[in-house]
Structures are given as structure tokens and as C-alpha cells.
Design a protein around this motif. Structure first.
Motif, PDB file in Angstrom:
ATOM      1  N   SER A   1      -2.672  -2.501  -8.439  1.00  0.00           N
ATOM      2  CA  SER A   1      -2.540  -1.766  -9.695  1.00  0.00           C
ATOM      3  C   SER A   1      -3.825  -1.861 -10.515  1.00  0.00           C
ATOM      4  O   SER A   1      -4.282  -0.877 -11.112  1.00  0.00           O
ATOM      5  N   ASN A   2      -4.402  -3.059 -10.548  1.00  0.00           N
ATOM      6  CA  ASN A   2      -5.655  -3.263 -11.283  1.00  0.00           C
ATOM      7  C   ASN A   2      -6.779  -2.399 -10.701  1.00  0.00           C
ATOM      8  O   ASN A   2      -7.561  -1.788 -11.422  1.00  0.00           O
ATOM      9  N   ALA A   3      -6.844  -2.334  -9.361  1.00  0.00           N
ATOM     10  CA  ALA A   3      -7.878  -1.536  -8.704  1.00  0.00           C
ATOM     11  C   ALA A   3      -7.677  -0.043  -8.953  1.00  0.00           C
ATOM     12  O   ALA A   3      -8.636   0.698  -9.178  1.00  0.00           O
TER      13      ALA A   3
ATOM     14  N   ILE B   1       4.106 -13.233  -3.413  1.00  0.00           N
ATOM     15  CA  ILE B   1       3.009 -12.518  -2.746  1.00  0.00           C
ATOM     16  C   ILE B   1       3.066 -11.030  -3.071  1.00  0.00           C
ATOM     17  O   ILE B   1       2.024 -10.393  -3.299  1.00  0.00           O
ATOM     18  N   ASN B   2       4.271 -10.466  -3.139  1.00  0.00           N
ATOM     19  CA  ASN B   2       4.405  -9.066  -3.543  1.00  0.00           C
ATOM     20  C   ASN B   2       3.854  -8.849  -4.949  1.00  0.00           C
ATOM     21  O   ASN B   2       3.187  -7.837  -5.227  1.00  0.00           O
ATOM     22  N   ARG B   3       4.144  -9.783  -5.850  1.00  0.00           N
ATOM     23  CA  ARG B   3       3.646  -9.667  -7.228  1.00  0.00           C
ATOM     24  C   ARG B   3       2.119  -9.747  -7.260  1.00  0.00           C
ATOM     25  O   ARG B   3       1.466  -8.989  -7.994  1.00  0.00           O
ATOM     26  N   ILE B   4       1.558 -10.653  -6.482  1.00  0.00           N
ATOM     27  CA  ILE B   4       0.094 -10.783  -6.421  1.00  0.00           C
ATOM     28  C   ILE B   4      -0.539  -9.476  -5.949  1.00  0.00           C
ATOM     29  O   ILE B   4      -1.458  -8.937  -6.580  1.00  0.00           O
ATOM     30  N   LEU B   5      -0.038  -8.951  -4.826  1.00  0.00           N
ATOM     31  CA  LEU B   5      -0.604  -7.723  -4.256  1.00  0.00           C
ATOM     32  C   LEU B   5      -0.410  -6.538  -5.192  1.00  0.00           C
ATOM     33  O   LEU B   5      -1.327  -5.728  -5.385  1.00  0.00           O
ATOM     34  N   SER B   6       0.763  -6.437  -5.782  1.00  0.00           N
ATOM     35  CA  SER B   6       1.041  -5.331  -6.694  1.00  0.00           C
ATOM     36  C   SER B   6       0.104  -5.361  -7.897  1.00  0.00           C
ATOM     37  O   SER B   6      -0.448  -4.329  -8.301  1.00  0.00           O
TER      38      SER B   6
ATOM     39  N   ILE C   1       0.836  -1.199   0.000  1.00  0.00           N
ATOM     40  CA  ILE C   1       0.000   0.000   0.000  1.00  0.00           C
ATOM     41  C   ILE C   1       0.875   1.255   0.000  1.00  0.00           C
ATOM     42  O   ILE C   1       0.597   2.237  -0.704  1.00  0.00           O
ATOM     43  N   LEU C   2       1.979   1.229   0.770  1.00  0.00           N
ATOM     44  CA  LEU C   2       2.897   2.375   0.788  1.00  0.00           C
ATOM     45  C   LEU C   2       3.507   2.620  -0.577  1.00  0.00           C
ATOM     46  O   LEU C   2       3.723   3.776  -0.984  1.00  0.00           O
ATOM     47  N   ASN C   3       3.792   1.542  -1.320  1.00  0.00           N
ATOM     48  CA  ASN C   3       4.362   1.692  -2.663  1.00  0.00           C
ATOM     49  C   ASN C   3       3.421   2.442  -3.603  1.00  0.00           C
ATOM     50  O   ASN C   3       3.864   3.100  -4.546  1.00  0.00           O
TER      51      ASN C   3
END
Length: 312
Positions: free
Chosen positions: A213-215, A204-209, A172-174
């Protein structure tokens, strides 16, 4: 013995014999019917479970034995077709992975030359546009390469204990500056006590990113971004929420398909290269988890990541 008594006796014997014949036929028919139902149940179970087993029915009826034999022949043919398909699928995915890798090398050289040319002519808008498009192509190739490696089974994920609470905060900070720049209302709910999952940090970082990003990209109409981390006894759940246009239920099951795009101009939620969600889904599955979608258009869209908790 009178003639009438003899006739009555013979009639009784005939009736008894007829009853025995009818009863035996009934029992025989019921037996055949039971065997056929058993064959049907076993065949249905094999198909539903995608099993490679054969039909096993013990009977002395030649017709039923022949029927089972023909069904098993079809099942064997099905196994061979499945095996050939899997081999071709793996070969195709490896070929795609190799092609993606081979394309990256000359494209990297092209980007290098473009960068040098732009340093000499920093105000040249044409060069800037060409470089921007080349970078888009490189990003697409990188995503193709990642997905091809995942689908070909060439990606080794080292499963370990991962602090998913910390990864949620970091991701989220990114995106914080981007979210502020787009005037998003951001809500984050991460428990104070850290939650640990069985996973791989980069995956997991890739999944969240990808999901965030999609949202940000497709949920910007709602000006809202929510991230909630919750848990059960065995799993951790990460909800990525936006309040944009959303995805109609008719398309919800397709959004994780490779290169899926929605052409409905009234609700162009899934566009771009259509690989980000596919990569996220593949990574989650390889980690032993999953990603699901729940969307009510123009109200709320939630992608939920499910991961197995690290049990001490």
C-alpha cells in the motif's frame, strides 16, 4: 679502605637504591594505568551492551577502589532510571491502547447514524464527505490501537509454519485491480518451490499489505511495482520495490518511527498518519525478523522484509 673508595661505594649504593625506587614507581604507575584501562574497557562494554552488571576490578589501591565504588553507584542509579522509564513507557502504551479502544465505540455509533442518514439522502454530498472523514478517523484509531497493543506487549502472535510464497501471491492479487487502474508495470518473482517461514499468517499479511500500500501510494510516479521472494539457508527475504520519488538517505533511518512525517515538499514520500511502516516494523521484529530500507530517489526504493525460515 680509603676515603675515595668509601665514597664510591656509597655512591653506588645510592644509585642502586634510586634505581630501585624509580623502577618500583614505574611498575606501580604501569599497574595503576593497566587497572584504569581495564575499568575503562569494562565500562565501555557495559554501556555498549546496555548491561546491568557492575565494574569488577581487584586491587589493593584505595583510590581505585573508591573510584570503582562511585562508578558502580552511577551504574545503579542508571539501572533505576531505566527501570522507572520502562514502567512509565509500558503504562503510557497501555493507556493509549485503552483510550484508542474507548474512542472506537462512540465513533462506530456515529458511523452507523451517518450510514442511515446517507441511505435516506444518497445524493447529499455533505453527508458523503462527513462519512468519508469519519471513516478516515476510524482507520487512524484502528492503527493507533494496533500499534499501542504491539508496543504494550498485548498482542499474542502464535508462531507456526507459514507458506510465505502463497502469502506473497495473495497480497499482490489483492492489489492487482488498483495496480492495473493506476497503469503500474508489475513484476513478481516467487520461486516455484514454496518457502516456509516461522511466523503468524495475519501478521505477515499485515506487513505485506502495509508495504505494498505504501509503495502504491507514494511510488506512483514511477508506475512500477516489484515483489521478489528470495531465500538463504536460514532466512527468507521479501523485496517490495517501486520507482517513485523515493526517500533521501538523510530521512531513511526515520521512516519507521511512530508518526514520522517528512515535511520536505519536494519529496513528500512519508505522509498520511505515519503509522503503517511503524506497525509493519514492529510486527516483523516480534516475529524474530526485521524490515530494512534502501532507496535511491527517483530511481528505486526497496523495503526488504527478513523472516526466519521454518527449519525441519
Amino acid at each position: 679502605m680509603s676515603e675515595g673508595l668509601i665514597i664510591f661505594f656509597l655512591t653506588g649504593v645510592v644509585m642502586i637504591l634510586l634505581f630501585i625506587v624509580i623502577y618500583q614507581h614505574f611498575i606501580y604507575t604501569r599497574g595503576i594505568e593497566a587497572k584504569l584501562k581495564k575499568i575503562s574497557r569494562e565500562l565501555s562494554a557495559l554501556l555498549e551492551n546496555d548491561s546491568d552488571e557492575m565494574i569488577m576490578v581487584f586491587t589493593d589501591n584505595g583510590t581505585l577502589m573508591e573510584l570503582c565504588g562511585q562508578i558502580n553507584r552511577l551504574l545503579l542509579d542508571r539501572q533505576e532510571i531505566k527501570g522507572d522509564f520502562k514502567k512509565q513507557e509500558i503504562a503510557s502504551k497501555k493507556m493509549l491502547s485503552n483510550i484508542s479502544h474507548d474512542i472506537k465505540t462512540p465513533l462506530t455509533v456515529i458511523l452507523g447514524y451517518l450510514e442511515m442518514m446517507r441511505l435516506d439522502r444518497p445524493e447529499d454530498e455533505t453527508l458523503q464527505k462527513v462519512e468519508a472523514k469519519a471513516l478516515q478517523v476510524m482507520e487512524l484509531i484502528n492503527q493507533f490501537f494496533t500499534l499501542a497493543k504491539l508496543e504494550a506487549g498485548d498482542t499474542d502472535l502464535e508462531i507456526s509454519k507459514v507458506n510465505v510464497s502463497e502469502l506473497c501471491r495473495e497480497n499482490i492479487l489483492n492489489f492487482y485491480d488498483i495496480l492495473q487502474g493506476k497503469d503500474f508495470d508489475v513484476e513478481i518473482s516467487v520461486p516455484e518451490q514454496d518457502i516456509f517461514v516461522r511466523g503468524e499468517e495475519r501478521a505477515i499479511n499485515r506487513i505485506l499489505s502495509n508495504l505494498i500500500s505504501n509503495a502504491v501510494r507514494y511510488g506512483s510516479d514511477g508506475k512500477y511495482m516489484g515483489l521478489t521472494l528470495r531465500e538463504s539457508e536460514t532466512h527468507a527475504y521479501i523485496d517490495i520495490v517501486d520507482k517513485g520519488k523515493g526517500i533521501e538517505k538523510a530521512f531513511a533511518t526515520n521512516v519507521f518511527e511512530r508518526l514520522y512525517t517528512m515535511e520536505d515538499s519536494r519529496n513528500r514520500r512519508i505522509q498520511g498518519n505515519g503509522l503503517g511502516l511503524t506497525i509493519a516494523k514492529n510486527l516483523a521484529v516480534q516475529l524474530g525478523g526485521d524490515i530494512s530500507l534502501d532507496s535511491e530517489p527517483n530511481v528505486k526504493t526497496t523495503f526488504t522484509v527478513e523472516l526466519k525460515k521454518f527449519i525441519y
